[in-house]
Each structure stands twice: as structure tokens, then as C-alpha cells.
Write an enzyme that holds these catalytic residues in place. Structure first.
Site, PDB file in Angstrom:
ATOM      1  N   GLY A  46      -1.297  -5.525   1.943  1.00 32.84           N
ATOM      2  CA  GLY A  46      -0.099  -5.010   1.698  1.00 32.84           C
ATOM      3  C   GLY A  46      -0.176  -4.076   0.378  1.00 32.84           C
ATOM      4  O   GLY A  46      -1.338  -4.227  -0.256  1.00 32.84           O
ATOM      5  N   GLN A  51       1.027   0.454  -7.313  1.00 33.35           N
ATOM      6  CA  GLN A  51      -0.544  -0.054  -7.467  1.00 33.35           C
ATOM      7  C   GLN A  51      -1.468   1.022  -7.504  1.00 33.35           C
ATOM      8  O   GLN A  51      -2.669   1.222  -7.925  1.00 33.35           O
ATOM      9  CB  GLN A  51      -0.871  -0.925  -6.363  1.00 33.35           C
ATOM     10  CG  GLN A  51      -0.304  -2.498  -6.711  1.00 33.35           C
ATOM     11  CD  GLN A  51      -0.531  -3.505  -5.501  1.00 33.35           C
ATOM     12  OE1 GLN A  51       0.095  -3.398  -4.433  1.00 33.35           O
ATOM     13  NE2 GLN A  51      -1.618  -4.183  -6.003  1.00 33.35           N
ATOM     14  N   HIS A 136       5.769 -10.840  -2.437  1.00 34.29           N
ATOM     15  CA  HIS A 136       4.579 -10.333  -3.381  1.00 34.29           C
ATOM     16  C   HIS A 136       4.725  -8.934  -3.740  1.00 34.29           C
ATOM     17  O   HIS A 136       4.563  -8.362  -4.772  1.00 34.29           O
ATOM     18  CB  HIS A 136       3.407 -10.779  -2.668  1.00 34.29           C
ATOM     19  CG  HIS A 136       2.154 -10.384  -3.456  1.00 34.29           C
ATOM     20  ND1 HIS A 136       1.291 -11.236  -3.864  1.00 34.29           N
ATOM     21  CD2 HIS A 136       1.664  -9.009  -3.699  1.00 34.29           C
ATOM     22  CE1 HIS A 136       0.355 -10.353  -4.441  1.00 34.29           C
ATOM     23  NE2 HIS A 136       0.576  -9.082  -4.387  1.00 34.29           N
ATOM     24  N   GLU A 137       5.231  -7.899  -2.686  1.00 38.54           N
ATOM     25  CA  GLU A 137       5.032  -6.549  -2.873  1.00 38.54           C
ATOM     26  C   GLU A 137       6.397  -6.387  -3.484  1.00 38.54           C
ATOM     27  O   GLU A 137       6.352  -5.349  -4.437  1.00 38.54           O
ATOM     28  CB  GLU A 137       5.228  -5.765  -1.573  1.00 38.54           C
ATOM     29  CG  GLU A 137       3.873  -6.243  -0.663  1.00 38.54           C
ATOM     30  CD  GLU A 137       2.555  -6.049  -1.650  1.00 38.54           C
ATOM     31  OE1 GLU A 137       2.656  -5.270  -2.520  1.00 38.54           O
ATOM     32  OE2 GLU A 137       1.572  -6.381  -0.792  1.00 38.54           O
ATOM     33  N   HIS A 140       6.003  -6.421  -7.285  1.00 38.23           N
ATOM     34  CA  HIS A 140       5.266  -5.363  -7.811  1.00 38.23           C
ATOM     35  C   HIS A 140       6.213  -4.203  -8.348  1.00 38.23           C
ATOM     36  O   HIS A 140       6.238  -3.588  -9.437  1.00 38.23           O
ATOM     37  CB  HIS A 140       4.251  -4.919  -6.839  1.00 38.23           C
ATOM     38  CG  HIS A 140       2.965  -5.367  -6.647  1.00 38.23           C
ATOM     39  ND1 HIS A 140       2.095  -5.617  -8.014  1.00 38.23           N
ATOM     40  CD2 HIS A 140       2.241  -6.069  -5.883  1.00 38.23           C
ATOM     41  CE1 HIS A 140       0.984  -6.046  -7.557  1.00 38.23           C
ATOM     42  NE2 HIS A 140       1.081  -6.302  -6.453  1.00 38.23           N
TER      43      HIS A 140
HETATM   44  O1  GNR Z   1      -4.298  -8.129   0.345  1.00 38.57           O
HETATM   45  C1  GNR Z   1      -3.373  -9.008  -0.131  1.00 38.57           C
HETATM   46  N1  GNR Z   1      -3.506 -10.182   0.336  1.00 38.57           N
HETATM   47  C2  GNR Z   1      -2.429 -11.037   0.069  1.00 38.57           C
HETATM   48  C3  GNR Z   1      -2.552 -12.376   0.352  1.00 38.57           C
HETATM   49  C4  GNR Z   1      -1.612 -13.308   0.151  1.00 38.57           C
HETATM   50  C5  GNR Z   1      -0.416 -12.798  -0.404  1.00 38.57           C
HETATM   51  C6  GNR Z   1      -0.159 -11.620  -0.587  1.00 38.57           C
HETATM   52  C7  GNR Z   1      -1.217 -10.808  -0.542  1.00 38.57           C
HETATM   53  S1  GNR Z   1      -0.832  -9.015  -0.900  1.00 38.57           S
HETATM   54  C8  GNR Z   1      -2.574  -8.322  -1.260  1.00 38.57           C
HETATM   55  C9  GNR Z   1      -2.646  -7.057  -1.402  1.00 38.57           C
HETATM   56  C10 GNR Z   1      -1.638  -6.604  -2.524  1.00 38.57           C
HETATM   57  O2  GNR Z   1      -2.287  -6.838  -3.788  1.00 38.57           O
HETATM   58  N2  GNR Z   1      -0.562  -6.335  -2.545  1.00 38.57           N
HETATM   59  O3  GNR Z   1       0.044  -6.131  -3.412  1.00 38.57           O
HETATM   60 NI    NI Z   2      -0.487  -7.380  -5.214  1.00 42.04          NI
END
Ligand code: GNR
Ligand code: NI
Length: 180
Positions: A46, A51, A136-137, A140
Site C-alpha cells: 500500500g 509518502q 494504516h493508509e 497516513h
Molecule cells: O508494505 C506495507 N506492508 C504493510 C504490512 C502490514 C500493515 C501495513 C502495511 S502497509 C506497508 C506499505 C506502507 O507503508 N504503506 O503506507
Molecule cells: Ni505506511
């Protein structure tokens, strides 16, 4: 398509709050193409626009395995609805926080409303890794990193190491001007 450099901690731009996209146009799609290429190259599953230094509410993602067909996903102006009370653990990493992996609990499922690559409104029920990754995204887009959810001790340990490494890179660049 072009690969773009990925910002890493402690770059202050990672703390910016991203702004809504007014219209999904060719410029937006060119950015999403670049983001996907950057993400595949990293490699990651992701990537949020901030980023690569663009403070717009755009996320790209692909959770397909190595031997599967690529499955690119694009989320513009995503909103998370009804996150589950039930939490699920996942060992997370982040391209902007290199070499740090920690287990984190997040709502196990959620609904996401967003605009797709063509600017069409979509709704997605997310669970498992998809739910984890989208959350997670989304963080950000608010200037939040996964390490912000850890204990202060763990977070400071990770930040200290990354700041030390950034400083070392700066010193090296100063020693050898003009050398990439
Ligand atoms: O590549 C990524 N792997 C991941 C693994 C577990 C939970 C979230 C991620 S996102 C990360 C890429 C990233 O930094 N996205 O913002
Ligand atoms: Ni990330």
C-alpha cells in the site's frame, strides 16, 4: 509512469494532513500510476500520496501474492465507516519507517467509501489484511504513522535509530558533494 522517491522518518511532510481531491482527472490518475509503480518497486502492499510528498487524500494498494495476477486498488477521498469493536492483530511495517516491524491491534473489519480510478463512488467491506492496510493508509492521510500506536519506549527506540541513520546520510552527502 515514473517512480518517485519515498519519504522516510523524520521527514516533517509525513506529519501533514492531506487534503481532499476536488476532481479525479488525468493528473490524479498520472499520480496514482506513479504511486503504484513506486509501491511495486519498493516493494510494498500500500502507499499513501503523502509518502511521495503529495498531500492529497489518495491511496493505492495491491494485496495480490507474488504468483497471482496483480490486483491494483485505488482509493480517492476514502472514508472509514463502522469500524468493528473486535480488534485484530497484525505485524505492520511501513515504507516510510524502514526496517521496523511491530504487532498492532486495529478494528478487524470496516467499511470504506471512496472514489475509484475513474472518479466513481464505491463502497467496500474490508476484513483481514485489507482492513488493516486501509486503516494504516488512512492514518497516513492524517499525518499518523503506525509507530504512533506503539508504546513510547518502542516508538522512541525506532525514531532514534532512524534519526541517527538520516544524520549519517547527511554527513556522507556533505563529505562527498556532487556524488549521488
Ligand atoms: O508494505 C506495507 N506492508 C504493510 C504490512 C502490514 C500493515 C501495513 C502495511 S502497509 C506497508 C506499505 C506502507 O507503508 N504503506 O503506507
Ligand atoms: Ni505506511
Amino acid at each position: 509512469m515514473a517512480k518517485r522517491p519515498i519519504l522516510t522518518v523524520p521527514d516533517p511532510r509525513l506529519r501533514e494532513v492531506s487534503k481532499d481531491v476536488d476532481e479525479v482527472n488525468d493528473e490524479t490518475r498520472a499520480l496514482m500510476d506513479d504511486m503504484l509503480e513506486t509501491m511495486y518497486d519498493a516493494p510494498g502492499i500500500g502507499l499513501a500520496a503523502i509518502q511521495v510528498g503529495v498531500p492529497q487524500r489518495i491511496i493505492v494498494m495491491d494485496l495480490a501474492g507474488k504468483d497471482e495476477e496483480p490486483q491494483p486498488r485505488y482509493f480517492v477521498n476514502p472514508k472509514i465507516l463502522n469500524p468493528a469493536d473486535e480488534m485484530a492483530p497484525y505485524e505492520e511495517g511501513c515504507l516510510s519507517v524502514p526496517d521496523a516491524f511491530e504487532e498492532l491491534d486495529r478494528p478487524a473489519t470496516c467499511t470504506v467509501e471512496y472514489l475509484d480510478y475513474d472518479g466513481q463512488p464505491q463502497t467496500l467491506e474490508a476484513e483481514g489484511l485489507l482492513a488493516t492496510c486501509i486503516q494504516h493508509e488512512m492514518d497516513h492521510l492524517e499525518g499518523v504513522l503506525f509507530i504512533d500506536h506503539l508504546s513510547r519506549l518502542k516508538r522512541d527506540r525506532i525514531l532514534k535509530k532512524l534519526k541517527r541513520e538520516a544524520k549519517a546520510r547527511e554527513a556522507e552527502a556533505a563529505d562527498a558533494p556532487g556524488v549521488a
